[in-house]
Each structure stands twice: as C-alpha cells, then as structure tokens.
Design a protein around this motif. Structure first.
Motif, PDB file in Angstrom:
ATOM      1  N   GLY A  18     -10.427 -15.983   6.786  1.00  0.00           N
ATOM      2  CA  GLY A  18     -10.223 -15.029   5.685  1.00  0.00           C
ATOM      3  C   GLY A  18      -8.809 -15.041   5.143  1.00  0.00           C
ATOM      4  N   LEU A  19      -7.868 -15.610   5.910  1.00  0.00           N
ATOM      5  CA  LEU A  19      -6.464 -15.636   5.462  1.00  0.00           C
ATOM      6  C   LEU A  19      -6.157 -16.816   4.545  1.00  0.00           C
ATOM      7  N   TRP A  25      -4.977 -22.013  -5.570  1.00  0.00           N
ATOM      8  CA  TRP A  25      -3.511 -21.852  -5.543  1.00  0.00           C
ATOM      9  C   TRP A  25      -2.868 -23.130  -5.024  1.00  0.00           C
ATOM     10  N   PRO A 147       3.135  -6.810  -2.330  1.00  0.00           N
ATOM     11  CA  PRO A 147       2.303  -8.013  -2.219  1.00  0.00           C
ATOM     12  C   PRO A 147       0.892  -7.830  -2.792  1.00  0.00           C
ATOM     13  N   ILE A 148       0.446  -6.574  -2.903  1.00  0.00           N
ATOM     14  CA  ILE A 148      -0.916  -6.378  -3.422  1.00  0.00           C
ATOM     15  C   ILE A 148      -0.986  -6.606  -4.923  1.00  0.00           C
ATOM     16  N   ARG A 153       6.005  -9.637  -8.902  1.00  0.00           N
ATOM     17  CA  ARG A 153       7.225 -10.403  -8.639  1.00  0.00           C
ATOM     18  C   ARG A 153       7.627 -11.209  -9.879  1.00  0.00           C
ATOM     19  N   ILE A 230      11.447   1.929   2.920  1.00  0.00           N
ATOM     20  CA  ILE A 230      10.581   2.168   1.767  1.00  0.00           C
ATOM     21  C   ILE A 230       9.209   1.555   2.043  1.00  0.00           C
ATOM     22  N   ASP A 231       8.159   2.288   1.783  1.00  0.00           N
ATOM     23  CA  ASP A 231       6.832   1.705   1.967  1.00  0.00           C
ATOM     24  C   ASP A 231       5.924   1.981   0.774  1.00  0.00           C
ATOM     25  N   GLN A 232       6.446   2.509  -0.295  1.00  0.00           N
ATOM     26  CA  GLN A 232       5.614   2.713  -1.477  1.00  0.00           C
ATOM     27  C   GLN A 232       6.495   2.781  -2.717  1.00  0.00           C
TER      28      GLN A 232
ATOM     29  N   ASP B  31       1.232 -12.585   0.034  1.00  0.00           N
ATOM     30  CA  ASP B  31       1.753 -12.734  -1.324  1.00  0.00           C
ATOM     31  C   ASP B  31       2.210 -14.180  -1.571  1.00  0.00           C
ATOM     32  N   HIS B  32       1.641 -14.798  -2.613  1.00  0.00           N
ATOM     33  CA  HIS B  32       1.922 -16.218  -2.862  1.00  0.00           C
ATOM     34  C   HIS B  32       3.382 -16.481  -3.232  1.00  0.00           C
ATOM     35  N   HIS B  34       5.950 -14.745  -2.483  1.00  0.00           N
ATOM     36  CA  HIS B  34       6.800 -14.538  -1.313  1.00  0.00           C
ATOM     37  C   HIS B  34       6.641 -15.703  -0.330  1.00  0.00           C
ATOM     38  N   ARG B  78       5.525  -1.899   7.592  1.00  0.00           N
ATOM     39  CA  ARG B  78       5.540  -0.576   6.965  1.00  0.00           C
ATOM     40  C   ARG B  78       4.817  -0.592   5.630  1.00  0.00           C
ATOM     41  N   ARG B  79       4.890  -1.748   4.929  1.00  0.00           N
ATOM     42  CA  ARG B  79       4.276  -1.805   3.606  1.00  0.00           C
ATOM     43  C   ARG B  79       2.763  -1.665   3.664  1.00  0.00           C
ATOM     44  N   LYS B  81       1.002   0.392   5.025  1.00  0.00           N
ATOM     45  CA  LYS B  81       0.545   1.755   4.836  1.00  0.00           C
ATOM     46  C   LYS B  81       0.137   1.946   3.370  1.00  0.00           C
ATOM     47  N   TYR B  82       1.007   1.485   2.500  1.00  0.00           N
ATOM     48  CA  TYR B  82       0.722   1.627   1.080  1.00  0.00           C
ATOM     49  C   TYR B  82      -0.474   0.772   0.686  1.00  0.00           C
ATOM     50  N   GLU B  83      -0.515  -0.449   1.213  1.00  0.00           N
ATOM     51  CA  GLU B  83      -1.598  -1.353   0.838  1.00  0.00           C
ATOM     52  C   GLU B  83      -2.957  -0.778   1.208  1.00  0.00           C
ATOM     53  N   VAL B  86      -3.869   2.048  -1.526  1.00  0.00           N
ATOM     54  CA  VAL B  86      -4.061   1.749  -2.936  1.00  0.00           C
ATOM     55  C   VAL B  86      -5.293   0.888  -3.155  1.00  0.00           C
ATOM     56  N   GLU B 104      -9.681  -6.348   5.813  1.00  0.00           N
ATOM     57  CA  GLU B 104      -9.957  -7.236   6.946  1.00  0.00           C
ATOM     58  C   GLU B 104      -8.774  -8.195   7.165  1.00  0.00           C
ATOM     59  N   ARG B 105      -8.241  -8.728   6.044  1.00  0.00           N
ATOM     60  CA  ARG B 105      -7.100  -9.647   6.165  1.00  0.00           C
ATOM     61  C   ARG B 105      -5.902  -8.926   6.786  1.00  0.00           C
ATOM     62  N   VAL B 108      -6.380  -8.596  10.486  1.00  0.00           N
ATOM     63  CA  VAL B 108      -6.123  -9.865  11.180  1.00  0.00           C
ATOM     64  C   VAL B 108      -4.616 -10.097  11.294  1.00  0.00           C
ATOM     65  N   ARG B 109      -3.903  -9.794  10.204  1.00  0.00           N
ATOM     66  CA  ARG B 109      -2.437 -10.000  10.242  1.00  0.00           C
ATOM     67  C   ARG B 109      -1.780  -9.057  11.243  1.00  0.00           C
TER      68      ARG B 109
END
Lengths: 266, 168
Positions: A18-19, A25, A147-148, A153, A230-232, B31-32, B34, B78-79, B81-83, B86, B104-105, B108-109
């Motif tokens: 799944g990763l 890409w 990243p979502i 970026r 920071i997390d949001q 993130d691609h 990154h 920490r990020r 949490k947000y993911e 949202v 799910e991803r 796994v991470r």
C-alpha cells in the motif's frame, strides 16, 4: 511453521504494498541533479566564504600585533573611523512591519489548506491594518506544506520564487484566492501567471525548476515548525520577550486582538 | 598486473538510481516532493563521502536513503494527528475509500517507525524490490542470513501492527 511464515510474509507484503507511490509518479533525475548542483555550488560558496573570513581574521590579528604600538594611531587625521558592522539591507519578503515591534506574529500556513485561505482573507488584513502598520507587531509568514496536500509544496515554491522578485504578497493572495481551482487541477503555474508579468513569470518558473532557493525557505520554516511542535495549519506563534507561544487552534481576529492587547500593555 | 578500479561517474550513477531512491523514500514519507528532497539529500551525502563512491555505492546509498526517510518519519509523527483529522480533498472520486487507504498507509508507517532500525530497513529495502544479495550489501550483512532476518522482521512487523491496531 513454514506455512505460518509464508502467511506472515504475504500479510506483511500486502500491507507494505500500500505504500507504493504509484506507477504514474516518475521522479525526474534531471531536476534532481540540477538541485544537487545548486547544493554543491552553495556548499563551495560557503566554504570559500569561510576561508575568506578566516584569512581576513588572521590578517586582522597580524595587523593588530604589528601595529599595536603607542602612537600608531596618532596620525593628524586620527585613526580611521571604525566603519562598524555593515548595515544589513536584506529585506525578507515574508516579513512585514517594524523590526522594533515588541511582538512578532508568525503564521504557519499551507497554501492548499482551506482554513488557511480563510484566515489569510479574514484575519490577516485586520491584523495588518491595526497592528502591523502601527508598528506594534511584526508579521512573519512561514510555510508548512502538509504531505496530505499534493500541490501545497509547489505553491509555496512559486510564492517564494515570486518573493525574490518582490511579488510574494501578490502571489500568496492569488494562491489563496484561487485555491479551489489549482488544488483541483494541480495547475499552480496558470494561477500565478495571472498576477505576474511574462518576464517575472519566466524568472519564477526557472527558480521553481531549480528548486533550491525556494526549498531552502520551506526547509527553514519546517525546522522552526518542528521546534514549535506545529502539527496543523494555520498555526499562529506569538514571539515576545524571547519566548515563543504557539496558539491552539485558529484564533478569530477578536481573540487575537484581545491576546495582543494584553501583551502590548505589559 | 593489478587492474585500475573504474573511476566513479557520479552523474551517471545519479541518473541510474535517483528515481528508485526517491520512490523508496516516498514509501516512508508519503509526500512526493519531500521524497525528492530527501533523495537529493542522500545523493548529497554520497557526494561528500568519497570513501562510499565505489563498488558498493548503491548499497551505501540505499541504506542512507532509508535511514533519512525513517528519521524523517519519526521526526514528523506529530503531523499525522492532523492528517487523521482532515478528510481527503473534493477532487477524489471516492473520499471514504481514499481516506481509508490513507489511514491504512499511515498505520503501516507508524508501525515501521516503531520497529528497530534494522527491521524497518530490511522490510523497506525488500518492499522496494531489492534482492537478498542487494539488501545484504546495503546493510552490510551476510547474504545467507538475510532471509532469516527478513522473516523475523516480518514477524515483528505483524506483532507490532496487531498490538497497535488489532486484527482487521
């Protein structure tokens, strides 16, 4: 036992599969190599600056030892005036307001995050009018692309590249204004082109392609974000008397005003 | 007569490995863009480490890339949490499915981040398509023991996953 191992191996493989970043890409080696070249050049430049600074320091020490005798400065014209540290003409395009402002407000945003667009449109103008223009607050924009968000970026790269031409505010405003469009079709470039001249756009595109400068800005902001936990986004960090306080949630302007007024009367 | 070692062609090596390295890192960080940043960072480290530029440069690079990615993953937990909070964007055809897959991803991470470095490295290098001999070269292991170590890493992964999320 062997069956168990096989089952576990299959189970783990399924989860790890799944990763996979997807066949569509394809990271571009030419672009990657260009960015590596930038890093190499920056490293060489940094090394040369370090050597030059060391040599200058050594020369200054030698001069001090050789000429430090009584009257060495007793020339009729007097000692040459100490030029002092050179003024720093660097203007950070992501900062606004007086450097002497007692409070700094740092805003971490992601160009693709809808609450950030709302905050930028509703709160930032009032903050700018009432606190930044009056010298009470210095405002600093910081990038925190999540990243979502697939294009956050890239949008930050465009804004930072435009910033080097003095057009950060215009591009940031346009990106937030047209966020529903480019976040859907991924075409950041087209939206940015609406507020830049073709010549500016050409420069911005080449900077975005080269990546390094714009990415350095983002990387710097992300390091600070890690320190601020920071997390949001958006997240507002208030800096005053050497202390940094990250505010929980997205403050409304009325809450922010009450908070700032309290700090400013201290 | 001793033969001279082939001179190391860094650019050619970069072009040959960049995409695969970036894709390996993307498995971990998601993130691609990154992932590409970290891939350039891995090559940058190789460029600065002359001793690593030789026969086993590939192994050295994969090991470095996976470690950079895992460090980044652990540093950016920490990020998540947000993911989690949202929902996916409106452009996605089926937000619920996409969200479930993303969740799910992330799980796994998180499990990979909780494992030992060695176990995570073994699993990620295998999942990226490296053969046992390549994994052995990258992690400086005896090729004959890689199979057993991968098997143990898989068991650790499953155990940790079930501990955190239970049987689905």
């Amino acid at each position: 036992m062997a069956n168990d191992d096989r089952n576990t191996a299959r189970w783990v493989d399924d989860h790890l599969a799944g990763l996979d970043p997807g066949a569509d890409w394809n990271p571009d080696p030419a672009r990657g190599l260009a960015r590596l070249r930038d890093k190499q050049r920056a490293s060489r430049r940094h090394r040369m600056e370090w050597i030059a600074a060391s040599l200058a320091g050594a020369a200054a020490c030698v001069a001090l030892v050789l000429f430090q005798s009584p009257g060495a400065c007793a020339h009729p014209r007097g000692c040459p005036a100490d030029p002092g540290p050179a003024p720093a003409p660097v203007v950070n395009f992501k900062e606004a307001g007086s450097a002497a402002a007692p409070v700094v407000v740092e805003i971490y945003t992601d160009f693709e995050c809808p609450p950030c667009a709302t905050f930028y449109k509703d709160t930032v103008p009032q903050l700018t009018d009432q606190y930044v223009r009056t010298g009470k607050v210095r405002l600093v924009h910081r990038d925190f692309p999540l990243p979502i968000h697939a294009h956050a970026r890239e949008a930050a790269r465009y804004a930072n590249a435009a910033g080097s031409l003095g057009r950060y505010d215009a591009v940031a405003a346009e990106l937030f204004r047209t966020q529903p469009v480019w976040s859907r079709d991924g075409n950041v470039d087209t939206q940015v082109a609406q507020v830049l001249t073709p010549e500016q756009m050409q420069t911005v595109r080449s900077l975005v392609r080269a990546g390094a400068a714009a990415d350095d800005q983002i990387a710097g902001d992300r390091k600070l974000a890690a320190r601020d936990r920071i997390d949001q986004t958006p997240t507002v960090v208030i800096v005053t008397r050497g202390e940094r306080h990250a505010l929980n949630g997205t403050p409304r302007f009325s809450d922010l005003r009450a908070y700032l007024d309290q700090l400013l009367v201290r | 007569m001793p033969t001279q070692p082939e001179p190391f062609d860094f650019d050619e090596f970069f072009r040959a490995h960049y995409a695969r390295i970036a894709r390996t890192i993307a498995r971990v960080v998601g993130d691609h863009s990154h992932a590409e940043d970290l891939a350039v960072e891995a090559f940058w480290k190789l460029w600065r480490t002359r001793d690593a530029q030789g026969e086993n440069a590939g192994g050295w690079l994969y090991r470095t890339a996976v470690r950079l990615a895992l460090n980044d993953l652990r540093g950016s937990r920490r990020r998540t949490k947000y993911e989690q909070l949202v929902p996916s964007g409106p452009k996605l055809p089926n937000p619920e499915e996409v969200r479930a897959a993303a969740e799910e991803r992330e799980q796994v991470r998180r499990v990979l981040a909780a494992l030992s470095d060695r176990d995570s490295e073994l699993l990620l290098l295998r999942a990226s398509g490296l053969q046992y001999t390549e994994v052995a070269a990258a992690l400086d292991l005896n090729p004959s023991s890689v199979g057993t170590m991968v098997s143990r890493a898989q068991q650790s992964f499953r155990k940790e996953y079930l501990k955190q999320y239970g049987e689905r």
